[in-house]
Structure formats: structure tokens, C-alpha cells
Design an enzyme around this catalytic site. Structure first.
Site, PDB file in Angstrom:
ATOM      1  N   ARG A  38       0.627  -1.001   0.198  1.00 29.52           N
ATOM      2  CA  ARG A  38      -0.373  -0.226  -0.167  1.00 29.52           C
ATOM      3  C   ARG A  38       0.757   1.094  -0.450  1.00 29.52           C
ATOM      4  O   ARG A  38       0.043   2.164   0.630  1.00 29.52           O
ATOM      5  CB  ARG A  38      -0.659   0.286   0.645  1.00 29.52           C
ATOM      6  CG  ARG A  38      -1.969  -0.881   1.443  1.00 29.52           C
ATOM      7  CD  ARG A  38      -2.883  -1.533   2.442  1.00 29.52           C
ATOM      8  NE  ARG A  38      -3.865  -2.409   2.241  1.00 29.52           N
ATOM      9  CZ  ARG A  38      -4.332  -2.304   3.451  1.00 29.52           C
ATOM     10  NH1 ARG A  38      -4.952  -1.642   4.387  1.00 29.52           N
ATOM     11  NH2 ARG A  38      -5.492  -3.738   3.548  1.00 29.52           N
ATOM     12  N   CYS A  39       2.277   1.409  -1.227  1.00 33.34           N
ATOM     13  CA  CYS A  39       2.729   2.741  -0.991  1.00 33.34           C
ATOM     14  C   CYS A  39       2.614   2.939  -2.258  1.00 33.34           C
ATOM     15  O   CYS A  39       2.023   2.486  -3.612  1.00 33.34           O
ATOM     16  CB  CYS A  39       4.288   1.916  -0.976  1.00 33.34           C
ATOM     17  SG  CYS A  39       5.863   2.826  -0.777  1.00 33.34           S
ATOM     18  N   GLY A  40       2.642   4.093  -2.297  1.00 35.65           N
ATOM     19  CA  GLY A  40       3.310   4.766  -3.960  1.00 35.65           C
ATOM     20  C   GLY A  40       4.099   4.436  -4.504  1.00 35.65           C
ATOM     21  O   GLY A  40       3.794   4.619  -5.820  1.00 35.65           O
ATOM     22  N   LEU A  41       5.461   3.274  -3.960  1.00 34.94           N
ATOM     23  CA  LEU A  41       5.924   2.885  -4.959  1.00 34.94           C
ATOM     24  C   LEU A  41       5.939   1.617  -5.385  1.00 34.94           C
ATOM     25  O   LEU A  41       6.850   0.564  -5.801  1.00 34.94           O
ATOM     26  CB  LEU A  41       7.668   2.859  -4.424  1.00 34.94           C
ATOM     27  CG  LEU A  41       8.074   4.314  -3.678  1.00 34.94           C
ATOM     28  CD1 LEU A  41       9.365   4.070  -2.956  1.00 34.94           C
ATOM     29  CD2 LEU A  41       8.221   4.502  -5.169  1.00 34.94           C
ATOM     30  N   THR A  42       4.728   1.067  -4.447  1.00 38.43           N
ATOM     31  CA  THR A  42       4.090  -0.830  -5.097  1.00 38.43           C
ATOM     32  C   THR A  42       4.246  -0.981  -6.541  1.00 38.43           C
ATOM     33  O   THR A  42       4.660  -2.473  -6.470  1.00 38.43           O
ATOM     34  CB  THR A  42       2.841  -0.217  -4.298  1.00 38.43           C
ATOM     35  OG1 THR A  42       3.042   0.002  -3.154  1.00 38.43           O
ATOM     36  CG2 THR A  42       2.592  -1.940  -4.267  1.00 38.43           C
TER      37      THR A  42
END
Length: 164
Positions: A38-42
Site C-alpha cells: 500500500r505504498c506509492g512505490l508499490t
């Protein structure tokens, strides 16, 4: 104890170590990445999987380490993480159990890895999800910070050099 011998556990609970992934072959190389769902970098999962598929036959393995230390961005259970990675990004590379990469509870693997400096000469704590450590057959470790995409020229060049 060497880095290769630090006890690890796969996401499905089996005992392992880096030695199992690095093996005895002279070219085996591992890109170790702390991951989160659940990360912007996922979306980097997709590029990590591309690397896995492109280089696996040459002795390369991406090894994901789920971590929930950065704003709770990996809250899932082991089965939820596996399902998300498989269904969303078609991940085939191995995952380890969830681990802490910073702080007092830092996994022994990350005690060693965080001593490695990045390209700017800075060692220390993992900055965020998707920090990458390339473990080469000669024992060298190259560190790439989270915003460095898995397919960035410097990452690909380091993988190619390690597999040469």
C-alpha cells in the site's frame, strides 16, 4: 556468521538463508528489496518481476521482504501479501516473512545491509519501502535507494556486471 548464513524465514514459514538463493554457482546474484502493498512505490513490483523473468535463467533472484514499518503500508497477513502480489503484479519471485528493517527490532540481515553505503556514500537506516540491495557473487553489495526504479540504468548495469 556470514551474511549468507543469517537465518531467514520464507513467507510460508520455511527456514532458509541467503545461501539458498545465492547457491554455489559463481554467477548467482540476489536483489533484496523491502516491499509493501500500500505504498506509492508499490508499482515497482511490476518492474521487479520483469527483472526476475529477464535474468532468472542466469542465476538472478529478486527476494522480497515485506515490511510494515513505513506508515503501516504492509498491514496484511502472509497469505494476503502473497495473494496481492500474485493477483496484482504476477509476482513469481520469492518473498520472506514480514520483517523490521530499522530500529531496535531490526532483522539481523538488515543490521548488516544498513552498514552498506549508497552511491552517495551514505549508510544507515533504510529510507522507505523498496530500498534495494544487490548481492553479487563476489560478496560485494550495491545499495539503491527506494526511488531508484528497478529498471534504472544503474541497477540494470550492476545486475549485468554481477552476472557477467
Amino acid at each position: 556468521m556470514t551474511l549468507r548464513d543469517i537465518p531467514l524465514t520464507t513467507i510460508d514459514g520455511r527456514a532458509t538463508s541467503l545461501a539458498d538463493y545465492l547457491g554455489d554457482e559463481p554467477q548467482n546474484t540476489v536483489l533484496l528489496v523491502n516491499v509493501a502493498s500500500r505504498c506509492g512505490l508499490t508499482p515497482q513490483y511490476a518492474k521487479l518481476e520483469e527483472l526476475q523473468r529477464s535474468y532468472a535463467e542466469r542465476g538472478f533472484t529478486v527476494l522480497g521482504v515485506p515490511c510494515n514499518q513505513f506508515n503501516g503500508q504492509e498491514p496484511g497477513t502472509a497469505s494476503e501479501i502473497v495473494e496481492f502480489c500474485s493477483a496484482t503484479y504476477g509476482v513469481t519471485f520469492p518473498l520472506l516473512e514480514k520483517a523490521e528493517v530499522n530500529g531496535e527490532g531490526r532483522h539481523p540481515l538488515y543490521v548488516e545491509l544498513t552498514a552498506v553505503p549508497d552511491a552517495q556514500g551514505e549508510a544507515g537506516d533504510v529510507q522507505w519501502n523498496f530500498e534495494k540491495f544487490l548481492l553479487a557473487p563476489d560478496g560485494s553489495i550495491t545499495r539503491f535507494r527506494p526511488r531508484t526504479e528497478p529498471d534504472a540504468p544503474e541497477v540494470v548495469a550492476a545486475i549485468e556486471a554481477a552476472l557477467a
